[in-house]
Write a protein that holds these residues in place. Structure first.
Motif, PDB file in Angstrom:
ATOM      1  N   ALA A  11       0.685  -1.186  -0.044  1.00  0.00           N
ATOM      2  CA  ALA A  11       0.065   0.230   0.066  1.00  0.00           C
ATOM      3  C   ALA A  11       0.714   1.128  -0.011  1.00  0.00           C
ATOM      4  CB  ALA A  11      -1.054  -0.082   1.186  1.00  0.00           C
ATOM      5  N   VAL A  12       2.094   1.102   0.662  1.00  0.00           N
ATOM      6  CA  VAL A  12       2.826   2.258   0.919  1.00  0.00           C
ATOM      7  C   VAL A  12       3.404   2.842  -0.739  1.00  0.00           C
ATOM      8  CG1 VAL A  12       5.047   3.176   1.434  1.00  0.00           C
ATOM      9  CG2 VAL A  12       3.582   1.870   3.195  1.00  0.00           C
ATOM     10  N   VAL A  13       3.789   1.678  -1.415  1.00  0.00           N
ATOM     11  CA  VAL A  13       4.182   1.931  -2.929  1.00  0.00           C
ATOM     12  C   VAL A  13       3.132   2.567  -3.717  1.00  0.00           C
ATOM     13  CG1 VAL A  13       4.971   0.782  -5.072  1.00  0.00           C
ATOM     14  CG2 VAL A  13       6.019   0.360  -2.871  1.00  0.00           C
ATOM     15  N   ALA A  14       1.840   2.037  -3.467  1.00  0.00           N
ATOM     16  CA  ALA A  14       0.805   2.435  -4.318  1.00  0.00           C
ATOM     17  C   ALA A  14       0.276   3.742  -4.115  1.00  0.00           C
ATOM     18  CB  ALA A  14      -0.438   1.540  -4.145  1.00  0.00           C
ATOM     19  N   ARG A  15       0.608   4.229  -2.680  1.00  0.00           N
ATOM     20  CA  ARG A  15       0.262   5.562  -2.553  1.00  0.00           C
ATOM     21  C   ARG A  15       1.224   6.697  -2.809  1.00  0.00           C
ATOM     22  NH1 ARG A  15      -1.145   3.557   2.817  1.00  0.00           N
ATOM     23  NH2 ARG A  15       0.959   3.991   3.611  1.00  0.00           N
ATOM     24  N   ARG A  16       2.680   6.173  -2.962  1.00  0.00           N
ATOM     25  CA  ARG A  16       3.613   6.960  -3.629  1.00  0.00           C
ATOM     26  C   ARG A  16       3.259   7.134  -5.139  1.00  0.00           C
ATOM     27  NH1 ARG A  16       8.664   4.014  -1.917  1.00  0.00           N
ATOM     28  NH2 ARG A  16       8.171   4.985  -0.082  1.00  0.00           N
ATOM     29  N   ILE A  17       3.007   6.046  -5.839  1.00  0.00           N
ATOM     30  CA  ILE A  17       2.766   6.209  -7.198  1.00  0.00           C
ATOM     31  C   ILE A  17       1.205   7.222  -7.473  1.00  0.00           C
ATOM     32  CG2 ILE A  17       2.093   4.895  -9.411  1.00  0.00           C
ATOM     33  CD1 ILE A  17       3.585   2.654  -8.544  1.00  0.00           C
ATOM     34  N   ASN A  18       0.280   6.854  -6.745  1.00  0.00           N
ATOM     35  CA  ASN A  18      -1.005   7.476  -6.633  1.00  0.00           C
ATOM     36  C   ASN A  18      -0.707   8.929  -6.652  1.00  0.00           C
ATOM     37  OD1 ASN A  18      -2.500   5.598  -7.577  1.00  0.00           O
ATOM     38  ND2 ASN A  18      -3.074   4.982  -5.503  1.00  0.00           N
ATOM     39  N   ARG A  19       0.074   9.437  -5.859  1.00  0.00           N
ATOM     40  CA  ARG A  19       0.611  10.815  -5.363  1.00  0.00           C
ATOM     41  C   ARG A  19       0.979  11.648  -6.876  1.00  0.00           C
ATOM     42  NH1 ARG A  19       2.223   9.351  -0.271  1.00  0.00           N
ATOM     43  NH2 ARG A  19       4.370   9.315  -0.765  1.00  0.00           N
ATOM     44  N   GLN A  20       1.953  10.714  -7.350  1.00  0.00           N
ATOM     45  CA  GLN A  20       2.475  11.144  -8.778  1.00  0.00           C
ATOM     46  C   GLN A  20       1.383  11.497  -9.844  1.00  0.00           C
ATOM     47  OE1 GLN A  20       6.704   9.794  -9.107  1.00  0.00           O
ATOM     48  NE2 GLN A  20       6.115   8.344  -7.791  1.00  0.00           N
ATOM     49  N   LEU A  21       0.754  10.323  -9.821  1.00  0.00           N
ATOM     50  CA  LEU A  21      -0.427  10.205 -11.055  1.00  0.00           C
ATOM     51  C   LEU A  21      -1.137  11.425 -10.796  1.00  0.00           C
ATOM     52  CD1 LEU A  21      -1.183   6.659 -11.150  1.00  0.00           C
ATOM     53  CD2 LEU A  21       0.025   7.776 -12.817  1.00  0.00           C
ATOM     54  N   LEU A  22      -1.669  11.870  -9.197  1.00  0.00           N
ATOM     55  CA  LEU A  22      -2.633  12.934  -9.076  1.00  0.00           C
ATOM     56  C   LEU A  22      -1.852  14.279  -9.477  1.00  0.00           C
ATOM     57  CD1 LEU A  22      -5.205  13.677  -8.007  1.00  0.00           C
ATOM     58  CD2 LEU A  22      -4.164  13.945  -5.605  1.00  0.00           C
ATOM     59  N   ARG A  23      -0.704  14.442  -9.234  1.00  0.00           N
ATOM     60  CA  ARG A  23      -0.059  15.671  -9.592  1.00  0.00           C
ATOM     61  C   ARG A  23       0.076  15.738 -11.247  1.00  0.00           C
ATOM     62  NH1 ARG A  23       3.606  14.326  -5.283  1.00  0.00           N
ATOM     63  NH2 ARG A  23       5.443  13.468  -6.765  1.00  0.00           N
ATOM     64  N   GLN A  24       0.008  14.715 -11.822  1.00  0.00           N
ATOM     65  CA  GLN A  24       0.168  14.751 -13.369  1.00  0.00           C
ATOM     66  C   GLN A  24      -1.252  15.199 -13.916  1.00  0.00           C
ATOM     67  OE1 GLN A  24       2.688  14.310 -15.517  1.00  0.00           O
ATOM     68  NE2 GLN A  24       1.140  14.186 -17.317  1.00  0.00           N
ATOM     69  N   CYS A  25      -2.371  14.875 -13.123  1.00  0.00           N
ATOM     70  CA  CYS A  25      -3.534  15.176 -13.780  1.00  0.00           C
ATOM     71  C   CYS A  25      -4.490  16.520 -13.143  1.00  0.00           C
ATOM     72  CB  CYS A  25      -4.535  13.895 -13.452  1.00  0.00           C
ATOM     73  SG  CYS A  25      -3.787  12.507 -14.356  1.00  0.00           S
ATOM     74  N   VAL A  26      -3.874  17.044 -12.019  1.00  0.00           N
ATOM     75  CA  VAL A  26      -4.548  17.973 -11.544  1.00  0.00           C
ATOM     76  C   VAL A  26      -3.557  19.361 -11.288  1.00  0.00           C
ATOM     77  CG1 VAL A  26      -5.678  18.958  -9.279  1.00  0.00           C
ATOM     78  CG2 VAL A  26      -5.940  16.577  -9.979  1.00  0.00           C
ATOM     79  N   ASP A  27      -4.336  20.330 -11.802  1.00  0.00           N
ATOM     80  CA  ASP A  27      -3.450  21.767 -11.680  1.00  0.00           C
ATOM     81  C   ASP A  27      -3.897  22.414 -10.476  1.00  0.00           C
ATOM     82  OD1 ASP A  27      -2.481  24.303 -12.609  1.00  0.00           O
ATOM     83  OD2 ASP A  27      -3.876  24.796 -14.049  1.00  0.00           O
ATOM     84  N   TYR A  28      -2.673  22.566  -9.895  1.00  0.00           N
ATOM     85  CA  TYR A  28      -2.900  23.157  -8.478  1.00  0.00           C
ATOM     86  C   TYR A  28      -2.590  24.467  -8.486  1.00  0.00           C
ATOM     87  CZ  TYR A  28      -3.069  18.476  -6.590  1.00  0.00           C
ATOM     88  OH  TYR A  28      -3.294  17.059  -6.301  1.00  0.00           O
TER      89      TYR A  28
END
Length: 285
Positions: A48-65
């Protein structure tokens, strides 16, 4: 007993074909709305730790902050907020047909095996899909975003030069087709300029002309870290996008340059994938 052994013998290939837990990600989609204008991948893994790490990067790729998106909200809520910013008129309380600014995203999984996940992303601006895609490749064991240097052992200058040759061959062929179809010197000159060629006559005389960023880079190691690349199950995919307006789309060359694993020197996680690809390749008599 013989029947049992025979049954196990028949099942053996299927058992061997089962992926090792964690070597593939379970990829699912999160969307902004029922029209799916923003589609983002998320992964599930045994770790789950690795999954969260990847998902954070995927989220940054797709959301304009850069706007007012709440980075602490759920991924779906963040996509929804991004959608509201681009496509909802607060004064008239109506949805805009195309929207303004960053108006959508989508993705395609190019590879998901052997502890490697490679994803292509497209973005929409003002309701139109951008001509250039972006790519992320991850190590499913650690969640690290991989660079070209993590996967390829070829000398940087050599690989960059091969990429330059491939780019120039393609652009020359495209320009020759333009000349054959249009036969208009003004059109040829315009397309030659788009491709980075100063003069069509010079193109016909010299084999390599375009000054692409790969071989001309002062620091090839930097190129290995920043090159846009992806993977599929048989090849390394390198990308070179020719910048142009939508008016010139008829002259847009294919940005994908395919380097089969047999033509490069794989490193790290790419080694077993390359061996598997070689084993699948039919033998020529």
């Amino acid at each position: 007993m013989k029947t049992l052994l025979f049954g196990l013998f028949l099942l053996a290939p299927a058992l061997r074909a089962q992926p090792v837990p964690g070597s593939m990600a379970q990829v699912y989609t999160v969307t902004s709305d029922r029209y799916e204008r923003f589609r983002m991948p998320r992964v599930r893994l045994p770790n789950a730790v690795v999954a969260r790490r990847i998902n954070r990067q995927l989220l940054r790729q797709c959301v304009d902050y850069t706007g007012s998106v709440d980075s602490t909200a759920s991924p779906r809520q963040q996509l929804r907020q991004t959608l509201l910013e681009c496509c909802y008129d607060q004064e008239s309380k109506t949805w805009m047909a195309g929207g303004l600014g960053y108006t959508g995203t989508d993705y395609t999984v190019l590879l998901n095996q052997g502890y490697l996940l490679s994803v292509e992303f497209t973005r929409d601006n003002n309701g139109l899909t951008e001509l250039a895609a972006e790519h992320l490749t991850f190590d499913l064991r650690t969640g690290k975003r991989l660079t070209l240097g993590d996967l390829v052992a070829d000398p940087p200058a050599q690989l960059a030069q091969r990429m330059d040759w491939a780019i120039n061959r393609r652009l020359k062929a495209e320009l020759a087709d333009v000349a054959a179809v249009y036969g208009d010197s003004d059109v040829i000159a315009h397309v030659a300029q788009l491709y980075g060629f100063e003069d069509w006559n010079m193109v016909k005389q010299k084999p390599i002309l375009a000054d692409t960023s790969a071989a001309s880079a002062l620091d090839e190691q930097y190129w290995l870290k920043t090159a846009d690349f992806a993977l599929d199950d048989h090849a390394l995919l390198l990308y070179h996008n020719v910048g142009m307006s939508r008016i010139d789309i008829p002259f847009l060359p294919d940005p994908v340059y395919t380097f089969p694993f047999a033509r490069i020197h794989p490193r790290g996680l790419l080694v077993p994938l390359a061996k598997a690809a070689a084993a699948k390749k039919p033998k020529t008599k």
